[in-house]
Design a protein around this motif. Structure first.
Motif: not given
Length: 413
Positions: A144-149, A180-201
């Motif tokens: 129900v709730d998601c965020s990327w970086n 494909k991918y749904g949402k492509r998750l890529i990390s680089d020197r501009m974005t920094g290390p990736g972090s994915l948050y999800v809230f499940v029911k």
């Protein structure tokens, strides 16, 4: 006549009894044996040691892929009881609860199926597809709730359905979903290390795997976590990436001992996914073995259908993928209750990698040909042109010898 015979015998003697001829022949034989030994060693090295790994530290220009994340619902007794009450009433045979649990959340075992066989229960002839539709949650009720970086996105636009051994799971950043991918998750020197948050029911199992892989039974326990409703979970991982030299794909699969994603294969006439990875190969192998045993696969298996197969391969001869990175769990928080409304889950990369492995081709087919030419040149002073010249000389010598032998026979006649 005697004079002619002496001349012919003298001619044969010059060919057959000349010691210099045998000495030369023996020398060439020894050199040929040495050359054969050297060529065999080169050929074995060409097949067994054609590749090498080096470490690349030029990390400033890299894009690092985040793993694919699959969320698969697992058995929840309270939810199952409520749905059984709603759809089948309180006066139902309680055996049905066990049977539906085994079918909706099949994990390779069906304990209630023994009762089906022994007592011929009518519940056992239910429509399995309808059971899955009723008792497995859709994405909208699961995530129900998601965020990327830190940036929110619509969960079910990114977490897309994927057929697996566990049934339908919802996966982000995978090449096997559509699109494909749904949402492509890529990390680089501009974005920094990736972090994915999800809230499940609901109660779920979460798996980390490569974008080319799929969830399979028997995955490393660190990379799959069962998270019950209300528990909070933080997972931190690191990535070890492998980069392939451009010439690697030109080499034989038997030499490099891995397959690229485009080099997909049928397993027992079954190809369940379009892109190759080790896990997709194992899934097809398991499906093929099930078909061999009973001419069908279990109802959660991708591509589920009943048909006969002519060629069955019962051993999973699956090679590793050439492009799948390695993920290692650095930290996984202890289970503790964090929210009464569901389960907040955070999956983070500890840091961007500063090294990666490069798989190089160190012995190509051309290298083998060049080395073989070097040995011939060293031992015989031969080149490609001289080999052709030797062939022509031998041909004319043999032709001359045959003509003289023919003349001798004609004179005798």
């Amino acid at each position: 006549m005697v004079k002619n015979f002496k001349m012919d015998f003298k001619f044969l003697k010059s060919y057959l009894f000349n010691y210099r001829f045998y000495i030369t022949l023996a020398a060439y034989a020894i050199l040929a044996l040495y050359m054969q030994s050297a060529l065999v060693k080169m050929w074995m090295a060409f097949h067994a040691k054609a590749f090498a790994f080096t470490v690349d530290t030029n990390y400033l220009n890299w894009n690092t892929s985040f793993p694919a994340i699959s969320i698969c619902e697992v058995f929840n007794g309270e939810k199952l009881w409520d749905l059984n009450e709603e759809h089948y009433g309180s006066d139902r045979d309680k055996f049905q609860d066990d049977f539906i649990a085994d079918i909706a959340f099949f994990n390779g075992q069906c304990i209630s199926c023994k009762t089906c066989i022994q007592q011929q229960k009518s519940e056992c002839y239910a429509n399995f597809t309808n059971i899955l539709d009723i008792f497995r949650s859709k994405c909208e009720k699961l995530i129900v709730d998601c965020s990327w970086n830190g940036e929110n996105f619509t969960c079910c636009d990114a977490f897309l359905p994927l057929e697996t051994e566990y049934g339908i799971c919802y996966t982000i950043n995978s090449v096997h979903t559509s699109p494909k991918y749904g949402k492509r998750l890529i990390s680089d020197r501009m974005t920094g290390p990736g972090s994915l948050y999800v809230f499940v029911k609901e109660d779920i199992q979460i798996q980390l795997h490569s974008p080319y892989g799929v969830p399979i039974i028997g995955t490393d326990q660190d990379l799959q976590q069962t998270i019950l409703w209300g528990l909070q979970k933080d997972i931190i991982f690191n990535t070890v990436e492998i980069f392939n030299d451009a010439s690697l794909i030109e080499q034989k699969i038997s030499q490099r001992k891995c397959r690229f994603p485009a080099e997909n294969i049928e397993y027992g006439n079954m190809m369940l996914y379009d892109v190759y990875s080790y896990s997709t190969c194992v899934t097809a192998c398991v499906a093929s073995a099930q078909m061999a045993a009973c001419n069908c696969t279990h109802h959660l298996m991708p591509g589920n259908r009943i048909k006969l197969l002519s060629d069955l391969r019962k051993n999973c001869l699956c090679l590793a993928s050439c492009e799948e990175p390695e993920y290692n769990i650095v930290y996984s928080s202890s289970d503790y209750f964090g929210d009464d409304l569901g389960s907040p889950i955070t999956i983070s990369m500890i840091s961007l990698p500063t090294t990666r492995f490069i798989r190089h081709t160190v012995r190509t087919t051309l290298d083998f040909i060049i080395a073989m030419g070097g040995i011939l040149s060293l031992l015989f002073g031969a080149s490609l042109m001289s080999l052709v010249e030797y062939g022509i000389i031998i041909f004319w010598k043999l032709l001359g010898f045959i003509k003289k032998i023919t003349k001798i026979k004609l004179r005798k006649a």
